[in-house]
Design a protein around this motif. Structure first.
Motif, mmCIF file in Angstrom:
data_model
loop_
_atom_site.group_PDB
_atom_site.id
_atom_site.type_symbol
_atom_site.label_atom_id
_atom_site.label_comp_id
_atom_site.label_asym_id
_atom_site.label_seq_id
_atom_site.Cartn_x
_atom_site.Cartn_y
_atom_site.Cartn_z
ATOM 1 N N ASN A 31 1.030 -0.633 0.201
ATOM 2 C CA ASN A 31 0.294 0.026 -0.042
ATOM 3 C C ASN A 31 1.093 0.914 0.073
ATOM 4 O OD1 ASN A 31 -2.338 -1.275 0.273
ATOM 5 N ND2 ASN A 31 -2.713 -1.512 2.058
ATOM 6 N N ASP A 32 1.637 0.978 0.701
ATOM 7 C CA ASP A 32 2.574 2.650 0.895
ATOM 8 C C ASP A 32 3.190 2.549 -0.942
ATOM 9 O OD1 ASP A 32 2.307 2.592 3.732
ATOM 10 O OD2 ASP A 32 4.146 1.490 4.180
ATOM 11 N N TYR A 33 3.798 1.525 -0.660
ATOM 12 C CA TYR A 33 4.745 1.300 -1.982
ATOM 13 C C TYR A 33 3.667 2.011 -3.441
ATOM 14 C CZ TYR A 33 8.422 -1.692 -0.020
ATOM 15 O OH TYR A 33 9.444 -1.860 0.243
ATOM 16 N N LYS A 34 2.667 1.520 -3.223
ATOM 17 C CA LYS A 34 1.437 2.355 -4.348
ATOM 18 C C LYS A 34 1.334 3.977 -4.326
ATOM 19 C CE LYS A 34 -3.486 1.160 -5.667
ATOM 20 N NZ LYS A 34 -4.242 0.248 -5.804
ATOM 21 N N GLU A 35 0.860 3.903 -2.980
ATOM 22 C CA GLU A 35 0.973 5.612 -2.770
ATOM 23 C C GLU A 35 1.936 6.889 -2.690
ATOM 24 O OE1 GLU A 35 -0.364 5.936 1.115
ATOM 25 O OE2 GLU A 35 -1.908 4.926 1.091
ATOM 26 N N GLN A 36 3.329 5.896 -2.682
ATOM 27 C CA GLN A 36 4.486 6.692 -3.217
ATOM 28 C C GLN A 36 4.632 6.766 -4.793
ATOM 29 O OE1 GLN A 36 7.854 4.901 -1.427
ATOM 30 N NE2 GLN A 36 6.484 4.701 0.805
ATOM 31 N N PHE A 37 4.637 5.392 -5.353
ATOM 32 C CA PHE A 37 4.945 5.438 -7.108
ATOM 33 C C PHE A 37 3.836 6.724 -7.269
ATOM 34 C CE2 PHE A 37 4.053 3.731 -10.999
ATOM 35 C CZ PHE A 37 5.012 3.706 -11.349
ATOM 36 N N MET A 38 2.476 6.724 -7.435
ATOM 37 C CA MET A 38 1.550 7.686 -7.890
ATOM 38 C C MET A 38 1.788 9.163 -6.939
ATOM 39 S SD MET A 38 -0.849 6.218 -9.409
ATOM 40 C CE MET A 38 -2.259 7.008 -9.768
ATOM 41 N N SER A 39 2.489 9.858 -6.151
ATOM 42 C CA SER A 39 3.022 10.653 -5.942
ATOM 43 C C SER A 39 4.255 11.040 -6.781
ATOM 44 C CB SER A 39 2.962 10.496 -4.273
ATOM 45 O OG SER A 39 2.449 10.439 -3.810
ATOM 46 N N LEU A 40 5.147 10.036 -7.137
ATOM 47 C CA LEU A 40 6.241 10.513 -7.747
ATOM 48 C C LEU A 40 5.927 10.479 -8.843
ATOM 49 C CD1 LEU A 40 8.999 7.763 -5.802
ATOM 50 C CD2 LEU A 40 8.974 10.510 -5.637
ATOM 51 N N LEU A 41 4.750 10.131 -9.491
ATOM 52 C CA LEU A 41 5.018 10.439 -11.211
ATOM 53 C C LEU A 41 3.407 10.848 -11.058
ATOM 54 C CD1 LEU A 41 4.124 8.639 -13.739
ATOM 55 C CD2 LEU A 41 2.241 7.965 -13.218
ATOM 56 N N VAL A 42 2.944 11.659 -10.503
ATOM 57 C CA VAL A 42 2.228 13.246 -10.247
ATOM 58 C C VAL A 42 2.791 14.141 -10.308
ATOM 59 C CG1 VAL A 42 0.098 14.709 -9.421
ATOM 60 C CG2 VAL A 42 0.202 12.129 -9.840
#
Length: 237
Positions: A31-42
């Motif tokens: 869950n943490d990786y998913k949120e971090q990945f989306m934040s970085l992409l945005v």
């Protein structure tokens, strides 16, 4: 009596709690990786250089990575649900933590059914709902029955007088205690402390002595006068 272990075919296996915690931590990490990945992409899209924008190929590659993370998340959720579903009909112990951070057994019983909500699997025990991560132990049905019987035996011993004060007036209670003990299929050393086993053994030996004494007295009363004298060591005229 609490039991902090998985039991299968009479063997204690300390792994259920560890497996549950491991699965739960894995899901939280994803869950943490998913949120971090989306934040970085945005952030990358928001602050990219307009004169040298990121190519479509790079975005597609990053999106593919995000999809893989999401698939891993779904697999973890499915594993958690499957694990919970396998508990239906089994006896489990539910663990909780008090205000001081000390863990304790909150509930014990059979899992009636399993539900899945907001990414979490729940087991339903004795009319209550618990997260699958709260399951600390899965108990073999025979073992669980023996645990209950061992508690009954302890209560029986509390009601009996001390060993030396025993008489046949306690015969019914003694027989119930010994029958319950002999019905156990689990090794007594797993269920009882050594001092408890010694006390049960003392009750059994004392009961055997009482029965032997009663038998000897009854034999003397039923014997003819000549035999009574022989038994008592007195010559009859």
């Amino acid at each position: 009596m609490s039991v902090d272990a998985i039991v299968k075919d009479g063997s204690v296996i300390n792994q259920s709690g560890a497996a549950s915690n491991s699965e739960n931590k894995a899901v939280e990490k994803m869950n943490d990786y998913k949120e971090q990945f989306m934040s970085l992409l945005v952030a990358q899209m928001k602050y990219q250089d307009p004169l040298e924008p990121t190519s479509n190929t790079e975005y597609i590659s990053q999106y593919a990575q995000f999809t893989q993370v999401e698939q891993m998340q779904n697999m973890a959720d499915a594993m958690t649900l499957n694990r919970a579903s396998e508990m239906v009909g089994k006896t489990v112990q539910i663990e909780d933590t008090n205000d001081d951070g000390v863990k304790f057994i909150k509930d014990t019983g059979k899992v009636d059914y399993v539900t899945y909500s907001a990414g979490d699997a729940y087991v339903h025990v004795n009319g209550n709902s618990y997260k699958v991560s709260q399951v600390s132990s899965v108990l073999d049905d025979k073992y669980y029955s023996d645990v209950e019987t061992s508690d009954e035996i302890r209560n029986m011993m509390k009601k009996l007088p001390d060993v030396q004060s025993l008489t046949l007036s306690s015969q019914a209670d003694l027989e119930s205690l010994l029958q319950a003990f002999n019905s156990l299929t689990t090794k007594p050393g797993i269920l009882f402390e050594e001092s408890e086993l010694k006390l049960i053994d003392s009750y059994a030996n004392r009961y055997a002595e009482l029965l032997q004494t009663a038998y000897d007295e009854a034999s003397r009363e039923e014997a003819p006068d000549e035999e009574k004298g022989a038994i008592s060591g007195v010559e009859m005229e």
